[in-house]
Design a protein around this motif. Structure first.
Motif, PDB file in Angstrom:
ATOM      1  N   SER A   1       0.831  -1.207   0.000  1.00  0.00           N
ATOM      2  CA  SER A   1       0.000   0.000   0.000  1.00  0.00           C
ATOM      3  C   SER A   1       0.868   1.261   0.000  1.00  0.00           C
ATOM      4  O   SER A   1       0.631   2.191  -0.777  1.00  0.00           O
ATOM      5  CB  SER A   1      -0.938  -0.005   1.209  1.00  0.00           C
ATOM      6  OG  SER A   1      -0.216  -0.139   2.417  1.00  0.00           O
ATOM      7  N   LEU A   2       1.908   1.283   0.860  1.00  0.00           N
ATOM      8  CA  LEU A   2       2.833   2.427   0.869  1.00  0.00           C
ATOM      9  C   LEU A   2       3.626   2.504  -0.427  1.00  0.00           C
ATOM     10  O   LEU A   2       3.924   3.585  -0.927  1.00  0.00           O
ATOM     11  CB  LEU A   2       3.784   2.320   2.061  1.00  0.00           C
ATOM     12  CG  LEU A   2       3.198   2.647   3.443  1.00  0.00           C
ATOM     13  CD1 LEU A   2       4.235   2.411   4.533  1.00  0.00           C
ATOM     14  CD2 LEU A   2       2.710   4.086   3.488  1.00  0.00           C
TER      15      LEU A   2
ATOM     16  N   ILE B   1       1.362   4.155  -3.000  1.00  0.00           N
ATOM     17  CA  ILE B   1       1.250   5.599  -2.765  1.00  0.00           C
ATOM     18  C   ILE B   1       2.506   6.307  -3.247  1.00  0.00           C
ATOM     19  O   ILE B   1       2.441   7.362  -3.887  1.00  0.00           O
ATOM     20  CB  ILE B   1       1.006   5.881  -1.272  1.00  0.00           C
ATOM     21  CG1 ILE B   1      -0.373   5.378  -0.856  1.00  0.00           C
ATOM     22  CG2 ILE B   1       1.136   7.375  -0.976  1.00  0.00           C
ATOM     23  CD1 ILE B   1      -0.634   5.456   0.633  1.00  0.00           C
ATOM     24  N   ASN B   2       3.684   5.722  -2.946  1.00  0.00           N
ATOM     25  CA  ASN B   2       4.938   6.336  -3.363  1.00  0.00           C
ATOM     26  C   ASN B   2       5.046   6.383  -4.884  1.00  0.00           C
ATOM     27  O   ASN B   2       5.544   7.357  -5.452  1.00  0.00           O
ATOM     28  CB  ASN B   2       6.113   5.559  -2.763  1.00  0.00           C
ATOM     29  CG  ASN B   2       7.363   6.394  -2.649  1.00  0.00           C
ATOM     30  OD1 ASN B   2       8.222   6.357  -3.520  1.00  0.00           O
ATOM     31  ND2 ASN B   2       7.471   7.154  -1.579  1.00  0.00           N
TER      32      ASN B   2
ATOM     33  N   ALA C   1       2.686   6.768  -6.940  1.00  0.00           N
ATOM     34  CA  ALA C   1       1.774   7.776  -7.495  1.00  0.00           C
ATOM     35  C   ALA C   1       2.393   9.166  -7.528  1.00  0.00           C
ATOM     36  O   ALA C   1       1.884  10.051  -8.224  1.00  0.00           O
ATOM     37  CB  ALA C   1       0.485   7.809  -6.678  1.00  0.00           C
TER      38      ALA C   1
ATOM     39  N   THR D   1      -1.858   3.593  -6.472  1.00  0.00           N
ATOM     40  CA  THR D   1      -2.459   3.603  -5.140  1.00  0.00           C
ATOM     41  C   THR D   1      -3.515   2.516  -5.016  1.00  0.00           C
ATOM     42  O   THR D   1      -3.531   1.740  -4.051  1.00  0.00           O
ATOM     43  CB  THR D   1      -3.088   4.983  -4.846  1.00  0.00           C
ATOM     44  OG1 THR D   1      -2.107   5.997  -5.064  1.00  0.00           O
ATOM     45  CG2 THR D   1      -3.594   5.058  -3.421  1.00  0.00           C
TER      46      THR D   1
ATOM     47  N   TYR E   1      -3.164  -0.920  -2.642  1.00  0.00           N
ATOM     48  CA  TYR E   1      -4.143  -1.202  -1.589  1.00  0.00           C
ATOM     49  C   TYR E   1      -4.925  -2.485  -1.877  1.00  0.00           C
ATOM     50  O   TYR E   1      -5.190  -3.281  -0.971  1.00  0.00           O
ATOM     51  CB  TYR E   1      -5.110  -0.022  -1.443  1.00  0.00           C
ATOM     52  CG  TYR E   1      -4.645   0.991  -0.428  1.00  0.00           C
ATOM     53  CD1 TYR E   1      -4.899   0.814   0.931  1.00  0.00           C
ATOM     54  CD2 TYR E   1      -3.945   2.130  -0.822  1.00  0.00           C
ATOM     55  CE1 TYR E   1      -4.459   1.746   1.865  1.00  0.00           C
ATOM     56  CE2 TYR E   1      -3.506   3.063   0.108  1.00  0.00           C
ATOM     57  CZ  TYR E   1      -3.764   2.869   1.452  1.00  0.00           C
ATOM     58  OH  TYR E   1      -3.325   3.780   2.379  1.00  0.00           O
TER      59      TYR E   1
END
Length: 399
Positions: free
Chosen positions: A50-51, A54-55, A57, A353, A357
Motif C-alpha cells: 500500500s505504501l 502511494i509512493n 503515485a 495507489t 491497496y
C-alpha cells in the motif's frame, strides 16, 4: 517560395523531428524503468504494497500538477528551453535516487521526475504537431506514439542492471538524458503561435466534455492501465514467485504489443472509424486482463496475454485524440489535448495507489479484475455514445 527554401525547411523539420523523437524515446525508457525498478527496491526493503503504491503515485501527481501550468512557460520561453528544463529535472532526480531509500525523499524525487516528464511530453508533442505539415500530421503523431512505446518497452530492462549495483540503472538513465540534451541544445528555439481566444476557457471545456466525453475516457484508462501494470505487476509477480528478469520481460512484452499494433490499429480506424476500433479493443483488452489470474505463473500464457492486452489498449491514448480530431472543431482541439493529458495524469495517480491497496487488502488478483471491468464498461459505453455535428459544438462554445 523557392525550391531551395522549401528543401531547407524540410531538412530542418526532419532534423528537429528526429531529435524530438529521441527525447521521447529516452523519456519513455526512464518512465518504463523507474516504476517497476523502484517498486522492486521498496518491496525488497519490506515496504508494504500500500505504501509502495502511494509512493509510485508521486510521479503522476507531478505530471498532473504541471499540466495546469506548463502552457505559460512554453509560450514565454519557447519549446527548447522548456524541454531542456525537463531533461535537467529528471537527470537531477535520477542522480539522487541511489543515495537514500527514505520514502519521503523518494516521493519528492518521483514528484520532480513527474514534473520533468510533463514538460518533456507536452512540449515535444506540441512542437511536433504545430510544425508538421497538415497532410502528414496523423503520421507524425503516430511516430510520437511509437517513439514513446519503444522507450517504454525498453525501460523495464533496466531492472536487470540491479545486480551490478543499485546506482547503475540510474547512472545509465542519466547518461541517456545527457546525450539527448546535447542534441536539443543544437536546435533553434521557437515559440508557439499566438492563438486568438475565440471563447471563454470554461465554455471550451464544457463544450468539449459535452461533445466528446467518450473520446476523453481513453486517456484516463491508458494512464490507469500503464501505471497499474508498471507499479503493481512487479508486486504481483514477486508474490507468485516470478524472477525479476521475467517480470521485466513480461512488462516489455506489454509495451511491444502496443508498439506493434499501434500503426495497424490507426490505419484500421481510418478505414472503419475510431469508435468500432476502440470498442473492439476495449472488449479484447478486458478479456485478456480477466484471464491473467487464470494463467498463474505460466510464463508462456502470461507473455501472450500481456502482448494481446498491450497491443489492443496500448493505442488508446492516440486513438482517443484521433477520434477527438474527427468530431471536434479545430478551435477546441487544444482544449481536448489538455483534458486528455489531465485524465491520463488522474488515471496514472489512481493506478498505483489502487493497485497497492487492493493487492494488500483484497487479493493479489484484484488489479487485473479491476482493469478487465473498466475496459469492459468503456466498451459498453461506446454503444450509447453519439457524436454531435461540429456546427452544434461551435454554437455551444460561442453561446
Amino acid at each position: 517560395m523557392s525550391s531551395d527554401v522549401i528543401a531547407s525547411a524540410t531538412l530542418s523539420f526532419r532534423k528537429r523531428l528526429i531529435i524530438l523523437l529521441l527525447v521521447v524515446i529516452v523519456a519513455g525508457m526512464s518512465q518504463g524503468m523507474l516504476l517497476p525498478l523502484l517498486s522492486i527496491m521498496l518491496e525488497e526493503a519490506d515496504v508494504s504494497s500500500s505504501l509502495n503504491g502511494i509512493n509510485s503515485a508521486a510521479m503522476y501527481i507531478g505530471i498532473f500538477c504541471t499540466m495546469f501550468l506548463v502552457e505559460k512557460p512554453v509560450r514565454r520561453f519557447g519549446y527548447k528551453k522548456v524541454i531542456t528544463a525537463g531533461i535537467l529535472l529528471i537527470t537531477f532526480a535520477n542522480i539522487l535516487f541511489p543515495f537514500t531509500e527514505l520514502l519521503a525523499v523518494w516521493f519528492l524525487l518521483r514528484f520532480i521526475v513527474g514534473v520533468g516528464d510533463s514538460l518533456l511530453h507536452y512540449t515535444t508533442q506540441l512542437w511536433i504537431i504545430s510544425s508538421s505539415p497538415a497532410e502528414g500530421r496523423g503520421k507524425y503523431i503516430s511516430f510520437y506514439g511509437m517513439a514513446y512505446g519503444i522507450g517504454f518497452s525498453l525501460g523495464p530492462l533496466g531492472i536487470n542492471l540491479l545486480p551490478l549495483g543499485k546506482a547503475v540503472p540510474f547512472i545509465i538513465s542519466s547518461l541517456f538524458f545527457t546525450s539527448v540534451l546535447l542534441l536539443v541544445l543544437r536546435l533553434t528555439n521557437e515559440l508557439p503561435e499566438r492563438i486568438k481566444k475565440e471563447a471563454a476557457q470554461e465554455n471550451r471545456f464544457k463544450a468539449t466534455y459535452r461533445a466528446a466525453w467518450f473520446v476523453l475516457i481513453p486517456g484516463l484508462l491508458y494512464g490507469l492501465m500503464e501505471s497499474s501494470m508498471n507499479s503493481s505487476f512487479p508486486l504481483y509477480g514477486l508474490r507468485i514467485e516470478l524472477d525479476q528478469h521475467w517480470i521485466s520481460l513480461l512488462l516489455m512484452a506489454f509495451g511491444i504489443g502496443g508498439l506493434i499494433l499501434q500503426l495497424p490499429l490507426g490505419m484500421l480506424s481510418d478505414r472503419i472509424g475510431r469508435k468500432p476500433v476502440l470498442i473492439s479493443c476495449g472488449i479484447v483488452g478486458s478479456l485478456a486482463f480477466f484471464l491473467v489470474p487464470a494463467a498463474g505463473s505460466n510464463i508462456g500464457l502470461l507473455f501472450i496475454l500481456f502482448a494481446i492486452a498491450g497491443g489492443v489498449v496500448g493505442s488508446f491514448y492516440s486513438l482517443g485524440l484521433a477520434y477527438a480530431a474527427d468530431i471536434l472543431p479545430r478551435a477546441i482541439l487544444p482544449t481536448a489535448n489538455v483534458i486528455a493529458s489531465i485524465h491520463f495524469s488522474i488515471g496514472s495517480m489512481i493506478g498505483p495507489t489502487l493497485g497497492g491497496y487492493s493487492i494488500h487488502y483484497i487479493s493479489i488478483y484484484s488489479i487485473f479484475l479491476f482493469l478487465g471491468s473498466v475496459f469492459l464498461i468503456f466498451a459498453l459505453l461506446g454503444f450509447v455514445f453519439r457524436a454531435k455535428r461540429k456546427a452544434e459544438i461551435t454554437t455551444g462554445i460561442n453561446g
